[in-house]
Design a protein around this motif. Structure first.
Motif, short mmCIF file in Angstrom:
data_model
loop_
_atom_site.label_atom_id
_atom_site.label_comp_id
_atom_site.label_asym_id
_atom_site.label_seq_id
_atom_site.Cartn_x
_atom_site.Cartn_y
_atom_site.Cartn_z
N GLN A 65 -39.46 13.80 -51.96
CA GLN A 65 -39.20 12.45 -51.49
C GLN A 65 -38.73 11.65 -52.42
N SER A 66 -38.10 10.61 -51.92
CA SER A 66 -37.33 9.75 -52.81
C SER A 66 -38.02 8.73 -53.24
N SER A 67 -39.47 8.71 -53.44
CA SER A 67 -40.30 7.53 -53.65
C SER A 67 -40.14 7.37 -55.41
N ARG A 68 -40.29 6.10 -55.54
CA ARG A 68 -39.96 5.67 -57.05
C ARG A 68 -41.39 5.26 -57.43
N GLY A 69 -41.53 4.90 -58.71
CA GLY A 69 -43.02 4.55 -59.40
C GLY A 69 -43.91 5.33 -59.40
N GLN A 70 -45.05 4.62 -59.67
CA GLN A 70 -46.29 5.63 -60.08
C GLN A 70 -46.79 6.26 -58.69
N GLY A 71 -47.54 7.18 -58.97
CA GLY A 71 -48.21 7.82 -57.63
C GLY A 71 -49.60 8.42 -57.78
N CYS A 72 -50.03 9.04 -56.71
CA CYS A 72 -51.14 9.88 -56.70
C CYS A 72 -50.87 10.93 -55.68
N ARG A 73 -51.62 11.87 -55.78
CA ARG A 73 -51.89 12.98 -55.06
C ARG A 73 -53.01 13.14 -54.04
N VAL A 74 -52.64 13.54 -52.79
CA VAL A 74 -53.76 13.78 -52.00
C VAL A 74 -53.67 14.98 -51.21
N ARG A 75 -54.74 15.70 -51.31
CA ARG A 75 -54.85 16.82 -50.67
C ARG A 75 -55.18 16.84 -48.97
N ARG A 76 -54.03 17.08 -48.16
CA ARG A 76 -54.45 16.99 -47.01
C ARG A 76 -54.98 18.05 -46.21
N THR A 90 -57.52 14.80 -49.04
CA THR A 90 -58.53 14.57 -50.26
C THR A 90 -57.63 14.63 -51.08
N ILE A 91 -57.58 13.48 -52.14
CA ILE A 91 -56.93 13.19 -53.24
C ILE A 91 -57.04 14.03 -54.06
N VAL A 92 -55.88 14.57 -54.62
CA VAL A 92 -55.87 15.60 -55.80
C VAL A 92 -55.20 15.06 -56.90
N GLU A 93 -54.42 13.99 -56.95
CA GLU A 93 -53.87 13.33 -58.10
C GLU A 93 -53.67 11.97 -57.84
N VAL A 94 -53.94 11.15 -58.78
CA VAL A 94 -53.66 9.63 -58.73
C VAL A 94 -52.65 9.38 -59.76
N GLY A 95 -51.61 8.28 -59.54
CA GLY A 95 -50.73 7.92 -60.46
C GLY A 95 -51.35 6.55 -61.11
N ALA A 96 -50.51 6.51 -62.27
CA ALA A 96 -51.14 5.59 -63.23
C ALA A 96 -51.35 4.18 -62.86
N LEU A 101 -58.08 4.19 -55.93
CA LEU A 101 -58.35 5.56 -55.20
C LEU A 101 -58.59 6.41 -56.63
N ARG A 102 -59.51 7.58 -56.29
CA ARG A 102 -59.74 8.47 -57.21
C ARG A 102 -59.41 9.91 -56.66
N VAL A 103 -59.19 10.69 -57.53
CA VAL A 103 -59.19 12.12 -57.28
C VAL A 103 -60.59 12.50 -56.55
N GLY A 104 -60.35 13.24 -55.35
CA GLY A 104 -61.47 13.81 -54.55
C GLY A 104 -61.89 12.86 -53.53
N ASP A 105 -61.45 11.45 -53.51
CA ASP A 105 -61.60 10.67 -52.48
C ASP A 105 -60.84 11.20 -51.20
N ARG A 106 -61.55 11.01 -50.03
CA ARG A 106 -61.15 11.75 -48.70
C ARG A 106 -60.71 10.09 -48.08
N VAL A 107 -59.25 10.43 -47.50
CA VAL A 107 -58.76 9.27 -46.84
C VAL A 107 -58.10 9.65 -45.80
N ALA A 108 -57.87 8.72 -44.70
CA ALA A 108 -57.12 8.95 -43.39
C ALA A 108 -55.71 8.16 -44.00
N LEU A 109 -54.73 8.21 -43.27
CA LEU A 109 -53.50 7.51 -43.53
C LEU A 109 -53.06 6.61 -42.34
#
Ligand SMILES: NC(=O)c1ccc[n+]([C@@H]2O[C@H](COP(=O)([O-])OP(=O)(O)OC[C@H]3O[C@@H](n4cnc5c(N)ncnc54)[C@H](O)[C@@H]3O)[C@@H](O)[C@H]2O)c1
Ligand SMILES: [Zn+2]
Length: 367
Positions: A65-76, A90-96, A101-109
């Motif tokens: 992905q060509s995203s720039r900047g900080q990020g977070c990771r979600v387990r879909r 479910t979020i597995v990583e969150v950018g700085a 949002l926190r790791v473990g949060d369940r989210v829809a997009l």
């Protein structure tokens, strides 16, 4: 075949019961992202390194992905096949730079990423932002085991809402927005719905729940017509009889009070203008592939019909409304799911959508 089994109870509530990972450009203003992982619990799964400023974010499959900047990771957890932009996880990583949002949060997009700076965005109409970027179109979509998404499109799910239901919310929100656009004026009203796809079905369900006097769904596909009938609504095929039937149902009112066009069939719209009463409302949801001629003098000037249209969901009013309805137990969406397939079965899912199916979920790790 197991993948063609219906979901859960497979029962519809009655009215009385109340592509792809195209490496597209990301917005320059993107400040944070999440990545979605589709294989929760897989033994060999290793999280990708967190995205960092000015660094591309890899999906689990290795596409970039060509995203720039900080990020977070979600387990879909699951995603709908059609469109590549409806998912929950479910979020597995969150950018700085991500604070909400926190790791473990369940989210829809939410699939639309408005610019946040233009007049429309600053005055509460971000759904009309002309610089909107769309998940799966302008930046990588959700047909991947893990994808990175901007944190702004993550909508936390209440505890009682399963991830599979979460994956239905983007589409259900379109239906809720249509009802909102009609001023919620369906109680005690005659309602027409053109198209019994997932959007039209939820519009019909909501109209029934909200106390419509009657709901008539117009749909050519016999399977989908049968599904609509299980909602306790009147159904019929498109054609010349629609206006007459609408007038029969409404008596001296002269037609339905409000109609929702949810098929994108160009031929459907003039019919709905004929089938609503004077001073009625027509809400357009489907995008016809070509301009549709409407007799302005006859329909809008002389009959006083109000045309209204929607794009996406009101941000964030529609999400709040949809989640409130879900949380209250009034609205149930799981009956929309007719099939669950593995992520690798995308092509099969696409085939299903042209036939006897409603919502097809791609569920990672499905046995
Ligand atoms: N405005 C928006 O922001 C927005 C958002 C999402 C989807 N959409 C559009 O809304 C529409 C509904 O979405 P969906 O996911 O339910 O789509 P869908 O394709 O699953 O459902 C459309 C239904 O319309 C039926 N149909 C075809 N011709 C018809 C006709 N002449 N009369 C009545 N019904 C007819 C089809 O058989 C199908 O069941 C699609 O066109 C989609 O592109 C718009
Ligand atoms: Zn904007």
């Amino acid at each position: 075949m197991p993948h063609r089994q219906r979901s859960g109870s497979g029962r519809l509530p009655t009215a009385a019961q109340g592509r792809t990972s195209r490496p597209g450009r990301c917005p320059r203003t993107l400040r944070a992202a999440a990545s979605l992982d589709l294989t929760p619990g897989r033994p060999d799964h290793q999280p990708n390194p967190p995205p960092t400023r000015d660094q591309g974010v890899r999906t689990h499959e290795g596409s970039r992905q060509s995203s720039r900047g900080q990020g977070c990771r979600v387990r879909r957890r699951c995603a709908r096949a059609e469109g590549s932009h409806e998912a929950a996880g479910t979020i597995v990583e969150v950018g700085a730079g991500v604070e909400n949002l926190r790791v473990g949060d369940r989210v829809a997009l939410e699939s639309h990423l408005p610019c946040g700076h233009c007049f429309a965005c600053r005055t509460g109409d971000a759904h009309t932002c002309e610089r909107t970027q769309i998940l799966g179109m302008h930046f990588d979509g959700v047909f991947a085991e893990r994808v990175a998404v901007p944190h702004r499109i993550c909508v936390p799910l209440p505890d009682g809402v399963p991830l599979e239901t979460g994956a239905l919310l983007e589409s259900a929100g379109v239906a809720v927005h249509a009802i909102q656009r009609a001023g919620y004026s369906v109680a005690g009203r005659g309602v027409l719905v053109s198209g019994a796809g997932p959007v039209g079905m939820v519009v019909a369900r909501l109209a029934s729940l909200m106390g419509a006097a009657y709901v008539m769904v117009i749909e050519p596909n016999p399977f989908r017509r049968a599904e609509a009938e299980r909602l306790g609504v009147i159904t019929m095929e498109p054609g010349d009889g629609v206006t007459q039937r609408s007038r029969e149902l409404s008596g001296h009112r002269g037609g339905a009070d409000v109609a929702f066009e949810c098929s994108e069939a160009a031929s459907a719209l003039p019919t709905l203008f004929d089938a609503v009463r004077r001073e009625g409302t027509v809400v357009t949801v489907g995008h016809p592939g070509r301009p549709v001629p409407i007799d302005v003098a006859a329909q809008i000037n002389k009959r006083g019909i109000t045309p209204r249209g929607i794009f996406g969901r009101r941000l964030w009013e529609t999400w709040e409304q949809t989640l409130l309805l879900l949380n209250s137990g009034r609205l149930d969406l799981d009956w929309l799911i007719t099939h669950r397939l593995q992520l690798s079965q995308v092509d099969e899912a696409m085939e299903l959508l042209t036939g006897d199916a409603c919502k097809v979920l791609l569920v990672p790790g499905l046995g």
